[in-house]
Design an enzyme around this catalytic site. Structure first.
Site, PDB file in Angstrom:
ATOM      1  N   SER A  17       0.787  -1.444  -0.135  1.00 40.03           N
ATOM      2  CA  SER A  17      -0.075   0.076  -0.006  1.00 40.03           C
ATOM      3  C   SER A  17       1.063   1.255   0.001  1.00 40.03           C
ATOM      4  O   SER A  17       0.715   2.065  -0.742  1.00 40.03           O
ATOM      5  CB  SER A  17      -1.127   0.045   1.209  1.00 40.03           C
ATOM      6  OG  SER A  17      -1.735  -1.078   1.251  1.00 40.03           O
ATOM      7  N   ARG A  40      -0.208   8.205   5.469  1.00 34.13           N
ATOM      8  CA  ARG A  40      -1.047   7.580   5.978  1.00 34.13           C
ATOM      9  C   ARG A  40      -2.464   8.233   5.779  1.00 34.13           C
ATOM     10  O   ARG A  40      -3.461   7.634   5.933  1.00 34.13           O
ATOM     11  CB  ARG A  40      -0.799   7.885   7.731  1.00 34.13           C
ATOM     12  CG  ARG A  40      -0.324   6.582   8.210  1.00 34.13           C
ATOM     13  CD  ARG A  40      -0.219   6.763   9.734  1.00 34.13           C
ATOM     14  NE  ARG A  40      -0.838   5.549  10.282  1.00 34.13           N
ATOM     15  CZ  ARG A  40      -0.191   4.623  11.163  1.00 34.13           C
ATOM     16  NH1 ARG A  40       1.250   4.525  11.364  1.00 34.13           N
ATOM     17  NH2 ARG A  40      -0.916   3.557  11.623  1.00 34.13           N
ATOM     18  N   HIS A  43      -3.705   6.701   2.767  1.00 30.21           N
ATOM     19  CA  HIS A  43      -4.024   5.134   2.823  1.00 30.21           C
ATOM     20  C   HIS A  43      -5.472   5.188   3.701  1.00 30.21           C
ATOM     21  O   HIS A  43      -5.839   3.977   3.326  1.00 30.21           O
ATOM     22  CB  HIS A  43      -2.840   4.586   3.928  1.00 30.21           C
ATOM     23  CG  HIS A  43      -2.985   3.256   4.170  1.00 30.21           C
ATOM     24  ND1 HIS A  43      -3.396   2.695   5.720  1.00 30.21           N
ATOM     25  CD2 HIS A  43      -2.830   2.104   3.507  1.00 30.21           C
ATOM     26  CE1 HIS A  43      -3.405   1.526   5.637  1.00 30.21           C
ATOM     27  NE2 HIS A  43      -3.226   0.731   4.346  1.00 30.21           N
TER      28      HIS A  43
END
Lengths: 213, 213
Positions: A17, A40, A43
Site C-alpha cells: 500500500s 497515512r 492510505h
C-alpha cells in the site's frame, strides 16, 4: 465460483500500500516527516490525489509529537475518530477523549441553537491546553473551536481539521488555514475529510508509518 | 480575525447538504429508495462523483429493511463502523456487533497467516444467518466472508462491501459484484470506501434520509 488469490499478510499489505502511494502521489512539496502523515491520510481513504489538497503548518509533526510525548490528550469530535486512534501507539498512554455523548451536550445544543458537535466543544476547555484536537466530522465543531480560541480559550498544540461535507467543511478549513492563530494545524482543503483521515493523522503523529491497526 | 458566519442548525445543514448532492450527483440510474442510500454515502464522504462507482443488487433496500425489521444483527468489520451506526435508528434495537477485539482473534490470525480483520470473520458464523454485514475497512475481511459463504456458512441478508485502499479493495468488491452468491449487496468499485460510508449505508437501510446523527 472461487474467491481469487490475494495477499493476506498484514505487513505485506502495508508495504504494498505504501509503495503504491509513494509511486502515485505527488509528495514532493512535503518534508519527509510530513510526507509520512500524508501517506497515512491517503492510505485511509484510497485516493492518491488527496496529497494536492493537504495543507499543514511547517511545524505540524514536531508540535504534534512533542504534545503527545508530553502526555497531551487527544480530543476527537466523534466516536468514530476516537475508535480509529490506535491506543497502543500513543507514547504516554495519552487519553483519547470524545465528549459528544456527554449528557450536557443535547441541552447545550438546544440552548445555543447549534449542532451537538459544536456544543460539545464548549466542554473541551479543561482538556484543551496543549492538546491534539482531531476533527473528522463536523464543520460546526471546527468553527466553534476557532471561535473559542479567538475568545481566549486554552490553546491546543495541534488542530487536525478534517471535517467533511457540503455545508461549511471547505469554509471552516479555509479559516483554519488562513488564520492559524499560532496553533499548528493540518487540513484537507475542500469537501473531503472524515473520521478515518482524522484518526490516521493522529496515528501518524504518534508513530509515523510504523504501528499498524 | 473573526470566524465567518455559517449555518449552525442541524436540520438546515442536512437539508442544504442533500440538496447539493441531488443537484450535483448523477442519480438517474438508481431507484428512488436506492438513490437515498447513495445520497447518504455521498454525504459521508463529500464526493458527488461517488455515485458513478456505486453498484447494488436491485433488491438491496428491500432486503436490508426486511432484515432489520426482522431484528437481524448488524455485523461490522471494525469498531469505527460500529460507532458510525446510529443505534436509535435501528428499528428493532438490532444488535450492532464487531468481533475484531475478541480475545480469540489474534491467535486465529497467526494460525491462519492472515489479518486480524479476516480472522474475526471466522467468528461471525453464529450471527451471520440473515444478518446485515458492513465491511468498511479490510479487503481481507470481505474476501474471507465470500470464502466462508462458498464453503457453506450461514447466508447473510445483505453485504455492504466498502473496504478501502490499495491492496485487494477493488478486487474483493469486484468479486462481490460479479458473483453475488444470492446475497443482496452494495459496493463501491475501486479503491474508495471506508467506515463512514459503511455505517452510512447501514443507517440509510434503517431510515432512508431520515434520522440524523
Amino acid at each position: 465460483m472461487a474467491v481469487p488469490d490475494h495477499v493476506r499478510d498484514p505487513s505485506e499489505i502495508y508495504r504494498q500500500s505504501f509503495a503504491t502511494i509513494r509511486a502515485e502521489a505527488d509528495l514532493g512539496r512535503f518534508s519527509a516527516p510530513l510526507a509520512d502523515v500524508v501517506i497515512r491520510l491517503i492510505h485511509a481513504c484510497g485516493m492518491t490525489d488527496l496529497a494536492g489538497d493537504i495543507v499543514a503548518s511547517a511545524d505540524l509533526v514536531e508540535a504534534g509529537r512533542a504534545a503527545l510525548m508530553a502526555g497531551a490528550p487527544v480530543i476527537c469530535d466523534v466516536e468514530m475518530v476516537r475508535h480509529g486512534v490506535i491506543a497502543r501507539l500513543m507514547p504516554k498512554a495519552n487519553p483519547v477523549i470524545c465528549l459528544l455523548g456527554d449528557p450536557r451536550v443535547a441541552d447545550l445544543a438546544t440552548a445555543k441553537a447549534t449542532t451537538r458537535s459544536a456544543a460539545q466543544v464548549d466542554l473541551w476547555s479543561e482538556h484543551m491546553a496543549g492538546a491534539v484536537i482531531a476533527i473528522g466530522n463536523a464543520p460546526t465543531a471546527l468553527f466553534r473551536l476557532l471561535e473559542l480560541i479567538d475568545a481566549g480559550a486554552p490553546r491546543p498544540a495541534v488542530i487536525l481539521g478534517l471535517p467533511v461535507g457540503f455545508v461549511g467543511a471547505a469554509e471552516s478549513k479555509d479559516e483554519l488555514i488562513a488564520n492559524p492563530r499560532g496553533v499548528s494545524y493540518l487540513a484537507v482543503r475542500g469537501r473531503r475529510g472524515g473520521s478515518a483521515m482524522a484518526s490516521a493523522a493522529v496515528n501518524a503523529l504518534a508513530a509515523g508509518l510504523e504501528g499498524h491497526g
